[in-house]
Scaffold this motif. Structure first.
Motif, mmCIF file in Angstrom:
data_model
loop_
_atom_site.group_PDB
_atom_site.id
_atom_site.type_symbol
_atom_site.label_atom_id
_atom_site.label_comp_id
_atom_site.label_asym_id
_atom_site.label_seq_id
_atom_site.Cartn_x
_atom_site.Cartn_y
_atom_site.Cartn_z
ATOM 1 N N UNK A 11 103.644 -9.523 -45.491
ATOM 2 C CA UNK A 11 103.957 -10.934 -45.709
ATOM 3 C C UNK A 11 105.380 -11.029 -46.228
ATOM 4 N N UNK A 12 106.285 -11.550 -45.421
ATOM 5 C CA UNK A 12 107.693 -11.667 -45.831
ATOM 6 C C UNK A 12 107.835 -12.517 -47.083
ATOM 7 N N UNK A 13 106.970 -13.514 -47.237
ATOM 8 C CA UNK A 13 107.029 -14.410 -48.394
ATOM 9 C C UNK A 13 106.129 -13.952 -49.547
ATOM 10 N N UNK A 14 105.621 -12.734 -49.451
ATOM 11 C CA UNK A 14 104.619 -12.265 -50.413
ATOM 12 C C UNK A 14 105.194 -11.677 -51.673
ATOM 13 N N UNK A 15 105.970 -12.462 -52.417
ATOM 14 C CA UNK A 15 106.508 -11.991 -53.688
ATOM 15 C C UNK A 15 105.461 -12.125 -54.798
ATOM 16 N N UNK A 16 105.737 -11.509 -55.922
ATOM 17 C CA UNK A 16 104.786 -11.564 -57.036
ATOM 18 C C UNK A 16 104.566 -12.999 -57.502
ATOM 19 N N UNK A 45 98.643 -11.187 -49.451
ATOM 20 C CA UNK A 45 99.153 -10.057 -50.241
ATOM 21 C C UNK A 45 99.409 -8.886 -49.298
ATOM 22 N N UNK A 46 100.629 -8.415 -49.261
ATOM 23 C CA UNK A 46 101.013 -7.345 -48.331
ATOM 24 C C UNK A 46 100.234 -6.066 -48.586
ATOM 25 N N UNK A 47 99.973 -5.346 -47.496
ATOM 26 C CA UNK A 47 99.372 -4.003 -47.572
ATOM 27 C C UNK A 47 100.453 -2.936 -47.447
ATOM 28 N N UNK A 48 101.688 -3.329 -47.629
ATOM 29 C CA UNK A 48 102.828 -2.417 -47.541
ATOM 30 C C UNK A 48 103.786 -2.711 -48.679
ATOM 31 N N UNK A 49 104.526 -1.665 -49.082
ATOM 32 C CA UNK A 49 105.631 -1.879 -50.012
ATOM 33 C C UNK A 49 106.853 -1.199 -49.428
ATOM 34 N N UNK A 99 117.161 -5.472 -53.305
ATOM 35 C CA UNK A 99 116.734 -6.061 -54.563
ATOM 36 C C UNK A 99 116.374 -7.535 -54.410
ATOM 37 N N UNK A 100 117.085 -8.223 -53.519
ATOM 38 C CA UNK A 100 116.844 -9.640 -53.330
ATOM 39 C C UNK A 100 115.571 -9.914 -52.534
ATOM 40 N N UNK A 101 115.266 -9.055 -51.542
ATOM 41 C CA UNK A 101 114.203 -9.386 -50.596
ATOM 42 C C UNK A 101 112.970 -8.477 -50.638
ATOM 43 N N UNK A 102 113.080 -7.296 -51.217
ATOM 44 C CA UNK A 102 111.957 -6.365 -51.155
ATOM 45 C C UNK A 102 111.415 -5.926 -52.516
ATOM 46 N N UNK A 103 112.274 -5.823 -53.493
ATOM 47 C CA UNK A 103 111.895 -5.162 -54.743
ATOM 48 C C UNK A 103 110.724 -5.845 -55.444
ATOM 49 N N UNK A 104 110.657 -7.186 -55.395
ATOM 50 C CA UNK A 104 109.639 -7.919 -56.151
ATOM 51 C C UNK A 104 108.464 -8.370 -55.296
ATOM 52 N N UNK A 105 108.209 -7.680 -54.214
ATOM 53 C CA UNK A 105 107.056 -8.022 -53.387
ATOM 54 C C UNK A 105 105.761 -7.579 -54.071
ATOM 55 N N UNK A 106 104.730 -8.392 -53.869
ATOM 56 C CA UNK A 106 103.398 -8.105 -54.395
ATOM 57 C C UNK A 106 102.697 -7.166 -53.410
ATOM 58 N N UNK A 107 102.155 -6.078 -53.942
ATOM 59 C CA UNK A 107 101.581 -5.010 -53.115
ATOM 60 C C UNK A 107 100.138 -4.790 -53.546
ATOM 61 N N UNK A 108 99.214 -4.881 -52.616
ATOM 62 C CA UNK A 108 97.807 -4.713 -52.964
ATOM 63 C C UNK A 108 97.506 -3.277 -53.390
ATOM 64 N N UNK A 109 96.876 -3.113 -54.526
ATOM 65 C CA UNK A 109 96.509 -1.777 -55.012
ATOM 66 C C UNK A 109 94.998 -1.580 -55.070
ATOM 67 N N UNK A 110 94.253 -2.610 -54.678
ATOM 68 C CA UNK A 110 92.787 -2.535 -54.760
ATOM 69 C C UNK A 110 92.210 -1.914 -53.490
ATOM 70 N N UNK A 111 91.242 -1.016 -53.613
ATOM 71 C CA UNK A 111 90.618 -0.428 -52.425
ATOM 72 C C UNK A 111 89.501 -1.335 -51.891
ATOM 73 N N UNK A 112 89.239 -1.213 -50.608
ATOM 74 C CA UNK A 112 88.058 -1.843 -49.987
ATOM 75 C C UNK A 112 87.971 -3.349 -50.229
#
Length: 565
Positions: A332-337, A400-404, A418-431
């Motif tokens: 998700x390109x817009x998937x920031x924290x 919520x992105x499945x990639x970081x 730093x402007x576009x990738x660093x603060x992306x929200x990344x799913x850490x939950x399994x299943x």
């Protein structure tokens, strides 16, 4: 304990040379068109056979049969002369790959190639040089002159030996192991394997071994993943990424370094190179896996979530059920924290986000013949976003992105990262169980939006602006949580997104180019824990749900603006 070898390939049938421990076993008199092979017993340190296979003359099957009968553990030194690849069979390629070659799938007419492999090896030998033919001209002569350890295959998968040559991998070398052991599938019933776990995975890579290591490790941490389905495609014969993949038991295929002759900016030349590398990699993987209908595509600067394959397993049936879906992305390109919140929620969009995504064979057959050629300065993903390729089809992607994204090196720089990738929200939950899969088909998704708009709190986005006061502040969304808000923005026509772009920038979404995540004049995100749908006034959804008074308010603001100017 080393084997002293000197090997040379050439463009004429008598050009191959293979010298072992000071004696030529293939020379100008014994060299022939095709593959010239010397088989060595590493225990006795003696040559047990020499033979030539004329592939152009139809000896592919004979070569496969011969190599299959070679004793495990024996070394094979191979040099080509004239042409060995014009009529090469897939069976020969697979057989040579099993000896440790990383370039065999890239061979073309009159490629010049020298190689040392071992029967039964577990990975790439890295004792390999190649010069590809150019049109009908042969590749130049290639040479190897080296002493090869008799335990080469063990050393090439040994972390300690790797670290003797690559001390810069501090974390890896300190632990003296690759940390991650792939989750086994031996006890898993094949009938119960989820759909995405059966798909081949392509990692599109360059010479960025630190990124590649993290990408591979994140994949291997997925329970029950099959490492044999992962292939790293490297642009240019650089040994460190290949060697690194070896340590994890991951197949590697190396292409000649892509080159752009474009007389424009470096960034455009890099775009050319990446586009060419993608085309070669995707076509090659579908050639290797004849029977698969889809593949998963990653880049080496991406790490995946624990539920990466589970995410695709749940969404893959949508590709078969709905022809209006182009692909499924894990990004998700817009998937920031600050703008992403619900890891079970999916969206539908006209915008192709790239990153980790599924490519079907059907779509590849459609795209392959018109894929951008060198040298136009075209980004492959921008090209895929154009209407002649997308053809009105949509993309499924998660809130919520499945990639970081970890890549600072490459096409982008540190500031951009730093402007576009660093603060992306990344799913850490399994299943994670995805909740709205059934509503993602075209008709059902429109109904889902309509149901949300029936209960959403409407907000009018004003477009009054001047040099002293900006129309963007934190009070656009009240200090609530768990609510649905519909923000309506003004449009002069369905294609007028100027105010929508201002709204996007106000909430600090991805702020380059077109609005990412756009769907029929709408885009969705989260703010302060609230679900937001931004809706253009000319969207079909605005016609039904936008308060009528908003039009008059915008008209009044327009008059005020005109008076001020």
């Amino acid at each position: 304990t080393d084997l002293a070898l000197r090997i040379q390939s050439g463009s004429h049938s008598d050009d191959a040379r293979i010298c072992f421990n000071g004696k030529y076993y293939i020379n100008s008199k014994s060299s022939g068109r095709g593959f010239n092979v010397v088989v060595i017993n590493p225990t006795t340190r003696k040559v047990v056979d020499t033979i030539t296979f004329d592939i152009y003359g139809g000896q592919s099957a004979a070569m496969v049969k011969y190599i299959n009968r070679v004793m495990p553990g024996y070394f094979l030194a191979i040099a080509t002369a004239d042409d060995a690849f014009f009529r090469i069979s897939d069976a020969v390629k697979r057989t040579i790959e099993k000896l440790g070659s990383v370039t065999v799938h890239t061979f073309n007419f009159r490629t010049s190639w020298v190689f040392v492999g071992r029967k039964g090896t577990k990975g790439a030998t890295l004792v390999e040089e190649i010069a590809h033919g150019i049109q009908y001209r042969p590749g130049g002569a290639k040479n190897i002159a080296t002493c090869i350890p008799t335990d080469l295959d063990r050393k090439m998968t040994d972390v300690s030996f790797f670290c003797e040559n690559h001390s810069e991998f501090e974390a890896l070398c300190k632990k003296k192991s690759t940390f991650v052991r792939p989750g086994g599938r031996a006890n898993q019933n094949k009938d119960n394997v989820k759909a995405a776990y059966k798909l081949p995975i392509a990692i599109i890579a360059g010479n960025r071994p630190f990124y590649l290591q993290r990408c591979i490790e994140s994949l291997l941490q997925i329970p029950n993943i099959d490492p044999s389905l992962i292939t790293v495609f490297i642009d240019g014969f650089v040994r460190t990424p290949v060697w690194l993949a070896n340590l994890y038991g991951i197949r590697t295929i190396v292409f000649p370094k892509s080159v752009s002759t474009l007389k424009k900016a470096l960034k455009l030349r890099k775009a050319d190179q990446v586009t060419l590398h993608y085309r070669r990699s995707l076509g090659t993987l579908f050639d290797i896996y004849h029977n698969v209908s889809s593949m998963i595509i990653l880049e080496d600067d991406l790490i995946v979530s624990p539920d990466f394959l589970n995410y695709f397993s749940q969404t893959l049936p949508l590709l078969k059920a709905d022809n209006s879906i182009l692909t499924i992305s894990a990004w998700n390109s817009n998937g920031y924290k600050r703008t992403s919140h619900n890891n079970s929620l999916l969206y539908r969009s006209e915008y192709f986000p790239g990153m980790g995504w599924i490519l079907t064979r059907k779509l590849w057959n459609e795209l392959a013949s018109k894929w951008p050629r060198c040298c136009q300065g075209v980004n492959w993903d921008d090209w895929l976003r154009l209407n002649p390729q997308r053809r009105g089809r949509d993309i499924i992607y998660p809130d919520v992105s499945r990639l970081y994204h970890i890549g600072i090196e490459g096409v982008n720089d540190e500031k951009f990262y730093k402007q576009h990738f660093e603060n992306h929200y990344f799913n850490s939950a399994p299943n994670v169980k995805l909740l709205n899969i059934n509503s993602l088909k075209k008709v059902e998704y429109d109904k889902e939006i309509e149901q949300i708009l029936k209960v959403a709190i409407p907000i009018r986005y004003s477009y009054i602006r001047n040099n002293k006061k900006k129309n963007c502040n934190s009070n656009i969304i009240p200090n609530t949580s768990g609510r649905d808000y519909a923000i309506y923005f003004h449009q002069n026509s369905a294609n007028d997104l100027r105010t929508g772009i201002e709204l996007r920038n106000c909430f600090r979404l991805w702020n380059i180019g077109q609005i990412r995540g756009l769907y029929r004049g709408t885009f969705r995100f989260y703010s302060k824990g609230n679900h937001i749908i931004a809706i253009g006034s000319h969207s079909k959804f605005a016609h039904r749900f936008m308060p009528k008074k908003y039009v008059q308010s915008w008209l009044s603001e327009s008059k005020i603006k005109v008076k001020k100017t």
